[in-house]
Design a protein around this motif. Structure first.
Motif, short mmCIF file in Angstrom:
data_model
loop_
_atom_site.label_atom_id
_atom_site.label_comp_id
_atom_site.label_asym_id
_atom_site.label_seq_id
_atom_site.Cartn_x
_atom_site.Cartn_y
_atom_site.Cartn_z
N UNK A 30 5.41 -10.84 26.93
CA UNK A 30 5.89 -11.33 25.64
C UNK A 30 7.25 -10.76 25.31
N UNK A 31 7.43 -9.43 25.51
CA UNK A 31 8.73 -8.79 25.26
C UNK A 31 9.81 -9.38 26.16
N UNK A 32 9.45 -9.62 27.42
CA UNK A 32 10.43 -10.18 28.35
C UNK A 32 10.85 -11.59 27.93
N UNK A 33 9.88 -12.38 27.45
CA UNK A 33 10.19 -13.74 26.99
C UNK A 33 11.10 -13.70 25.77
N UNK A 49 9.96 -21.00 21.18
CA UNK A 49 8.56 -21.42 21.06
C UNK A 49 7.69 -20.75 22.13
N UNK A 50 8.23 -20.63 23.35
CA UNK A 50 7.49 -19.99 24.43
C UNK A 50 7.21 -18.52 24.10
N UNK A 51 8.22 -17.83 23.54
CA UNK A 51 8.04 -16.43 23.16
C UNK A 51 7.04 -16.31 22.01
N UNK A 52 7.13 -17.23 21.02
CA UNK A 52 6.19 -17.21 19.90
C UNK A 52 4.76 -17.42 20.37
N UNK A 53 4.57 -18.35 21.29
CA UNK A 53 3.24 -18.62 21.82
C UNK A 53 2.67 -17.39 22.51
N UNK A 54 3.52 -16.70 23.27
CA UNK A 54 3.08 -15.48 23.96
C UNK A 54 2.67 -14.39 22.97
N UNK A 55 3.43 -14.28 21.87
CA UNK A 55 3.13 -13.26 20.85
C UNK A 55 1.82 -13.59 20.14
N UNK A 56 1.63 -14.86 19.82
CA UNK A 56 0.40 -15.27 19.11
C UNK A 56 -0.86 -15.05 19.96
N UNK A 66 4.66 -4.18 20.83
CA UNK A 66 5.89 -4.92 21.13
C UNK A 66 7.11 -4.16 20.65
N UNK A 67 8.14 -4.16 21.49
CA UNK A 67 9.37 -3.43 21.16
C UNK A 67 10.47 -4.33 20.62
N UNK A 68 10.33 -5.66 20.83
CA UNK A 68 11.45 -6.55 20.53
C UNK A 68 11.10 -7.66 19.53
N UNK A 69 10.08 -7.41 18.71
CA UNK A 69 9.66 -8.43 17.76
C UNK A 69 10.77 -8.80 16.79
N UNK A 72 12.93 -11.54 18.10
CA UNK A 72 12.33 -12.87 17.95
C UNK A 72 12.54 -13.40 16.54
N UNK A 73 12.30 -12.55 15.53
CA UNK A 73 12.47 -12.99 14.14
C UNK A 73 13.92 -13.36 13.87
#
Length: 361
Positions: A30-33, A49-56, A66-69, A72-73
């Motif tokens: 998720x962090x990598x995405x 969207x791909x990163x959001x899906x991985x986080x969800x 997660x270190x990079x949330x 994403x925001x």
């Protein structure tokens, strides 16, 4: 917008400095995405969207790791800003295209612009710099509509069929007004009355035309089923008269439909179950179940027939038959067959039924 992108870039650089030790494999992915999003553009939607899906897909503990949330925001906010900027730019262009309102033909463009504006995001609406032009255009088109309806009502007088186009157009424009405008329009009832009257006149005219068309056919009425059958005069009155392939019409109070009869008459049985029709070289084949074909006999004559609701292909075939140079119909049984060459009178009969059907339906 440039400052926001720089800030996101710096945040990414800082984030990659931290170790991902102790995280689950899903959290690491998720962090990598998130980091793979990079600089945000209008093409970044799929990556976000791909990163959001991985986080969800992570559980609560994994999300905490997660270190990079924040990246994403920030990317989501930046993408929303870019979308709003593009949306507002398009809206501004559409509104500018309206120009000075001088014709009712501009109504569709104005409605389109209003629809786009109402559907736009709040951010996009804030950036529409020419919104007042849209409101002014709506006021002007409203004035033109009210004037057109008033002028139309003044022109109508005693309603005749010659007024139909004007009344229908005025009614259509009247219906496009707001409910408040329709409520306050002084002569709205006059327009509605004219609309009802011209529809009554049209129905009477259609009924008169219908009667004139059907007057050229022989009719048989089934009082029990409340159906009237209309057949061309070429249609034999008695089953043992001759062979033919002819359409006819069924009419009830609320509908009309087309029927087609393939009919063989002769001195010997054929027991046909296949019809082959060759129309100027074009071949059509129809196969029927043996028991779908009706059979009877009297006084040395036999007749076999099948009565169907014609398919679209058969209707097109009938059109070709009616205008053909030569049409040959073969009634084919297992052992015997009979060939019928379509007469000119039957061609005319076919055309007359199809023309009536298309006119009245």
């Amino acid at each position: 917008m440039t400052k926001r992108l720089v800030a996101i870039g710096l945040l990414i650089i800082l984030c990659v400095c931290f170790c991902a030790c102790g995280k689950s494999e899903k959290a690491v992915i998720a962090d990598e995405l998130i980091l793979s999003i990079g600089n945000v553009s209008l093409e970044s939607e799929n990556k976000i969207q791909e990163a959001e899906t991985a986080v969800k897909a992570l559980d609560e503990e994994e999300r905490k790791s997660l270190e990079h949330l924040e990246v994403l925001e920030a990317a989501k906010t930046a993408f929303e800003d870019l979308e709003a900027e593009e949306e507002s730019k398009h809206l501004v262009e559409i509104i500018e295209k309206i120009g000075e309102v001088t014709s009712l033909e501009q109504a569709d463009t104005i409605v389109y612009a209003r629809t786009l504006y109402n559907r736009a995001s709040t951010k996009a609406k804030e950036n529409v710099t020419n919104y007042e032009k849209l409101k002014k255009a709506e006021d002007n088109i409203r004035t033109l509509k009210l004037q057109f309806i008033s002028d139309a009502i003044d022109q109508i007088g005693t309603v005749t069929l010659d007024d139909a186009d004007l009344i229908f157009e005025a009614r259509s424009i009247y219906n496009s007004l707001s409910s408040e405008d329709r409520k306050n329009f002084p002569d709205g009832d006059k327009l509605i009355d004219a609309y009802v009257k011209v529809n009554e006149l049209r129905e009477l005219d259609k009924e008169k035309e219908r009667e004139q068309i059907l007057a050229s056919f022989r009719k048989e009425t089934d009082k029990v089923e409340q159906v009237t059958w209309y057949m061309p005069y070429a249609y034999p009155q008695y089953a043992n008269t001759r062979s033919y392939v002819l359409p006819y019409l069924g009419v009830s109070e609320y509908s009309m439909w087309l029927r087609l009869q393939y009919h063989y008459t002769g001195s010997d049985w054929i027991f046909f179950d296949t019809i082959t029709i060759v129309v100027d070289g074009q071949r059509y084949d129809y196969i029927y179940d043996y028991f779908d074909v009706k059979r009877d006999n009297s006084g040395g004559s036999v007749w076999e027939w099948i009565d169907v609701s014609p398919t679209d292909e058969e209707i097109e075939m009938l059109k070709a038959m009616g205008n053909s140079e030569e049409t040959i119909i073969r009634f084919q049984g297992d052992t015997y067959h009979y060939d019928l060459t379509l007469s000119d009178s039957d061609k005319k009969a076919i055309n007359s039924v199809l023309e009536a059907y298309e006119s009245l339906s």
